[in-house]
Design an enzyme around this catalytic site. Structure first.
Site, PDB file in Angstrom:
ATOM      1  N   LYS A 198      10.167  32.598  -5.774  1.00 29.77           N
ATOM      2  CA  LYS A 198      10.686  31.325  -5.247  1.00 29.77           C
ATOM      3  C   LYS A 198      10.005  30.211  -6.038  1.00 29.77           C
ATOM      4  CE  LYS A 198      10.340  28.044  -2.836  1.00 29.77           C
ATOM      5  NZ  LYS A 198      10.463  26.659  -3.357  1.00 29.77           N
ATOM      6  N   GLU A 273      -3.649  30.948  -5.781  1.00 24.89           N
ATOM      7  CA  GLU A 273      -4.154  30.129  -6.891  1.00 24.89           C
ATOM      8  C   GLU A 273      -3.906  28.687  -6.480  1.00 24.89           C
ATOM      9  OE1 GLU A 273      -4.922  33.252  -9.859  1.00 24.89           O
ATOM     10  OE2 GLU A 273      -5.224  31.098 -10.055  1.00 24.89           O
ATOM     11  N   CYS A 307      -3.728  22.240 -12.610  1.00 23.67           N
ATOM     12  CA  CYS A 307      -4.756  22.683 -11.665  1.00 23.67           C
ATOM     13  C   CYS A 307      -6.121  22.775 -12.328  1.00 23.67           C
ATOM     14  CB  CYS A 307      -4.362  24.027 -11.068  1.00 23.67           C
ATOM     15  SG  CYS A 307      -4.034  25.264 -12.329  1.00 23.67           S
ATOM     16  N   GLU A 405      -8.244  16.153  -5.328  1.00 28.26           N
ATOM     17  CA  GLU A 405      -7.412  16.453  -6.492  1.00 28.26           C
ATOM     18  C   GLU A 405      -6.338  15.368  -6.583  1.00 28.26           C
ATOM     19  OE1 GLU A 405      -4.677  19.824  -6.266  1.00 28.26           O
ATOM     20  OE2 GLU A 405      -5.359  20.436  -8.249  1.00 28.26           O
TER      21      GLU A 405
END
Ligand code: NAD
Length: 509
Positions: A198, A273, A307, A405
């Site tokens: 997905k 992750e 990331c 982040e």
């Protein structure tokens, strides 16, 4: 916030009349067939770099559509040829996928450029790297082994059988759609699993194309399925459904945590992750030109939507000014803007909402008293979702811009005097995905790296990777490892087979 920055001459405005701005319509890949959503609903994607221009459309799957993909993957695993083939046969077909990827680099790169806003030159390089990922996994797939225990007694022999875990649901984000799918699918199917992927609702085109290329290569129906649509509808079913043995998720901590909670109810294996807040530690003996260049690359690559971005510069105080002078000079020159322009080094943010979020983080940094050395806002919003390169000096470690982040081209600069302080700052967030250390003294660099809690570390480089070496997070950056030989273990079960040779020992007479 819509301010023009002093270095706007480095902004390459997009051409909204570029003939490459065309809409492509896609269908899902379920059981080897192209399928629309049963409802007929679609998600329409507009280019983030060319305001309002439609570049793609794919089905908005319902949970029933996803369940039919899960059923196909389950049947292909339980009864189909794929898990029963030899590793060599699987390997040959996967090598063919790698070849087809290479034959279609330009097409795939253009799709990622238009859907993600990735600079076209960078996109071509990424697709080429994906062929390497497929090739490496294909090679390893032929050589996967278990183990033997030949020293557990004269009348005993032990075998450890490596078996595929089963049906894997793979959920991916929008920032590196083709790379992240290529870091997971070949390892999962190489181990003998079947998958339902997905992709992000923003960027589904290249994942569908990957599954189509896999069909063209001869990978059997039901092995590699792709469903598209929104996460809470199309993604969540993969964690909820009993017929799925594992969920491999790449994305935000928020969604990853939620999926792990759901998967826990059916005791599914979970790979996560998640996010990062990568430190770049620069000691006073570093090559400052190389470090400045690497730091700029580390924070601006993919517009900081990465990331493993090096979004925190942790610099030894004695060289702070010298390093910042070099870094600011590069930051003023970096070409950003139109992703279709070959000269562009970074493009737009993925969406208006994300661009606003980045600008909001920047505003918060200003409100908390951090000093803006460069940039500081969204620009050219009548053309796309562009955000200027932004550098904050004199950041305190407890400020939000040092902890959260941001996922944009925003660097926070922190200072240190001793190696202990550098390590404490590097480890001082919830994340632990990646870290860089810059020093000419290798012993110092290695010892510092050993003390940093992160899954991927670099000495005198940044954002480096290769199919042979594992990736993954410490702390809230995730669970499990992808790539290398370690990546296969994620998608395998290990079964102990104890054999008694000669007459069996008697328990009851
Ligand atoms: P996201 O978590 O919003 O979405 C990721 C995927 O999850 C998408 O496909 C989305 O549709 C799906 N999703 C959303 N809600 C869901 C739900 N309730 N159930 C199931 N699926 C759901 O993340 P994003 O915004 O696409 O990506 C950015 C994040 O991804 C950042 O935090 C970044 O650090 C992280 N990321 C991590 C890595 C890594 O390797 N560690 C790589 C790239 C990105």
């Amino acid at each position: 916030m819509n301010q023009l920055t002093p270095f706007q001459s480095n902004f390459l405005p997009p051409n909204l009349a570029d003939p490459r701005l065309k809409r492509r319509d896609y269908r899902m890949v379920i059981d080897g067939q192209s399928r629309d959503a049963a409802s007929g609903d679609v998600v329409v994607r507009t280019s983030p770099g060319h305001l309002g221009k439609e570049v793609g459309a794919w089905p908005a799957a319902s949970s029933d559509d996803v369940k039919s993909a899960i059923a196909a993957a389950r049947t292909a695993f339980d009864h189909g040829p794929w898990p029963r083939m030899s590793g060599g046969e699987r390997s040959a077909l996967m090598h063919r996928v790698a070849e087809l990827i290479l034959r279609n680099v330009d097409e795939l790169a253009l799709i990622e450029c238009l859907e993600v806003g990735k600079p076209i030159a960078q996109a071509r390089g990424e697709i080429g790297f994906c062929a390497e990922l497929w090739r490496y996994a294909a090679g390893q797939a032929q050589g996967l082994t278990g183990d033997t225990h030949n020293a557990i007694g004269e009348n005993r022999l032990g075998l450890v059988l490596r078996e595929p875990v089963g049906v894997v649901g793979i959920i991916t984000p929008w920032n590196f759609p083709f790379i992240i799918a290529s870091e997971r699918v070949p390892w999962a199917i190489g181990a003998g699993c079947t998958v339902v992927v997905k992709p992000s609702e923003f960027t589904s085109g290249t994942t569908i194309r990957m599954a189509e290329l896999a069909m063209e290569a001869g990978i059997p129906p039901g092995v590699f399925n792709v469903v598209t649509g929104y996460g809470p509808v199309a993604g969540q079913v993969l964690a909820e459904d009993d017929r799925v043995d594992m969920v491999a998720f790449t994305g935000s901590v928020r969604v990853g945590t939620r999926l792990a909670e759901i998967a826990a109810r059916t005791v599914k294996r979970v790979g996560l992750e998640l996010g990062g807040k990568g430190p770049q530690v620069v000691f006073d003996d570093a090559d400052l030109d190389a470090a400045a260049d690497g730091i700029a690359y580390g924070v601006y690559h993919n517009g900081g939507q990465c990331c493993i971005s090096g979004s925190r510069l942790i610099v030894q105080n004695g060289i702070r000014d010298a390093l910042l002078a070099r870094l600011l000079e590069i930051s003023r020159r970096v070409k950003f803007g139109d992703p279709l322009n070959e000269a562009t080094r970074f493009g737009p943010m993925i969406s208006a909402a994300h661009c606003d979020k980045v600008a909001g983080h920047v505003q918060k940094g200003m409100d908390e008293g951090a000093e803006v050395l460069l940039g500081g806002g969204a620009i050219a919003q009548d053309l796309g979702f562009y955000h200027s390169p932004t550098v904050f000096g004199r950041v305190n470690p407890d400020m939000s811009i040092a902890q959260e982040e941001i996922f944009g081209p925003v660097l926070s600069v922190l200072g240190f005097d001793t190696a202990d302080q550098a390590v404490a700052l590097a480890n001082g967030t919830d994340f632990g995905l990646s870290a860089s250390v810059w020093s000419r003294d290798l012993e110092r660099a290695i010892q510092t790296t050993r003390r940093i809690r992160a899954g991927r570390c670099w000495i005198n480089s940044v954002i480096d990777g290769t199919p042979e070496m594992p990736i993954g997070g410490y702390k809230r950056s995730g669970l499990g490892r992808e790539l290398g030989k370690y990546g296969f273990d994620e998608y395998c079960q290990f079964k102990s087979l104890h054999m008694t040779l000669g007459s069996a020992p008697r328990w009851f007479a």
